[in-house]
Enzyme design. Structure first.
Site, mmCIF file in Angstrom:
data_model
loop_
_atom_site.group_PDB
_atom_site.id
_atom_site.type_symbol
_atom_site.label_atom_id
_atom_site.label_comp_id
_atom_site.label_asym_id
_atom_site.label_seq_id
_atom_site.Cartn_x
_atom_site.Cartn_y
_atom_site.Cartn_z
ATOM 1 N N HIS A 70 0.814 -1.209 0.000
ATOM 2 C CA HIS A 70 0.000 0.000 0.000
ATOM 3 C C HIS A 70 0.852 1.266 0.000
ATOM 4 O O HIS A 70 0.467 2.274 -0.571
ATOM 5 C CB HIS A 70 -0.925 -0.002 1.220
ATOM 6 N N ASP A 71 2.014 1.224 0.655
ATOM 7 C CA ASP A 71 2.833 2.419 0.762
ATOM 8 C C ASP A 71 3.804 2.583 -0.396
ATOM 9 O O ASP A 71 4.184 3.689 -0.728
ATOM 10 C CB ASP A 71 3.634 2.399 2.066
ATOM 11 N N VAL A 94 12.326 -10.215 3.347
ATOM 12 C CA VAL A 94 11.349 -10.336 4.448
ATOM 13 C C VAL A 94 11.650 -11.675 5.024
ATOM 14 O O VAL A 94 11.718 -12.644 4.313
ATOM 15 C CB VAL A 94 9.935 -10.376 3.941
#
Length: 268
Positions: free
Chosen positions: A72-73, A76
């Site tokens: 979204h922005d 890992v």
């Protein structure tokens, strides 16, 4: 291992600089770089790492919220690959949900739309297949999948998995006050691995896009390859995440350094 993922995404979301002396206004914008804070705030990553560990101890599902946050922005390690991270982002002065919806596909979009949206960011087909491997962890709320169960069960679903889905989502219209969900991967729900690909090839994908990923002629070859090789999945995932994380960031004098992370300065 999950806390490493949280650290990755917390650092990704960290403002370009905590100290305004990072570079003078007349200096060239360095953009995103590795170890951006080494001179201005050398303990930044250690501080974030410790805070993330504390947060994860309180609420383990935070890991999956951070994983979702990068899509979204920026658009890992949950037992997954190591991904070198560039830093130096600044915060935006505006944040609008409709902008996110314009560039990122909905969970029940067709695979054609999904491929098109990510291609616009420079992510190729194997990269998209790898990114959707994020569905290996976390959970899907019943409201997002009941249309595959009611009024009739989607015949494409594995009958053995349907029984579990109906048990977890017993209502055609889920109670909005209840937290009803199905784990994306019942086998290794807290680990980012290639089990997701084996599941969707066995018709156990929860969302429409999961099913299409395993059946569409453009993506199925990569699904099968990632189901067989976790190393290949990790390689493509790391490459795609890197492209996504460096997609059109605000650096230099663009944007702002927020005084409060979740509120633009003009509203603070």
């Amino acid at each position: 291992m999950v806390t490493k993922a949280l650290f990755f995404f917390a650092l990704l979301s960290f403002s370009a600089v905590s100290l305004r002396t990072a570079f003078a206004e007349d200096e060239k914008d360095p953009g995103l770089v590795v170890n951006f804070y080494k001179d201005t705030c050398p303990q930044a990553e250690d501080i974030i790492r410790e805070q993330v560990k504390l947060l994860y101890k309180r609420h383990k599902n935070t890991a999956f919220s951070w994983l979702r946050n990068i899509f979204h922005d920026c658009g890992v390690q949950l037992g997954g690959p190591h991904i070198p991270l560039k830093t130096g982002r600044r915060d935006g002065r505006k944040s609008r949900a409709e902008v996110v919806e314009q560039y990122l596909p909905d969970h029940n979009e067709s695979i054609s739309v999904v491929l098109e949206r990510f291609a616009a960011m420079g992510i190729d087909t194997p990269g998209v297949v790898a990114l959707l491997g994020s569905h290996s962890v976390g959970r899907t709320h019943c409201v997002k999948l009941v249309h595959r169960l009611y009024p009739e069960v989607d015949p494409e679903l594995n009958p053995n998995h349907v029984e579990h889905m109906l048990y977890k989502c017993p209502d055609a219209i889920p109670d909005p006050k209840a937290v009803q969900y199905v784990r994306n991967d019942r086998g290794t729900p807290m680990i980012l691995d290639n089990n997701y690909y084996r599941n969707i090839l066995d018709n156990k994908g929860l969302l429409i896009v999961d099913h299409q990923l395993a059946t569409d002629k453009r993506t199925k070859p990569y699904v099968k390859k990632m189901a067989k090789s976790q190393d290949y999945f990790f390689k493509e995932f790391a490459k795609a995440i890197t492209i996504l994380s460096e997609n059109n960031p605000l650096t230099g004098t663009k944007g702002e350094i927020r005084k409060q992370c979740n509120v633009a300065n003009k509203l603070h």
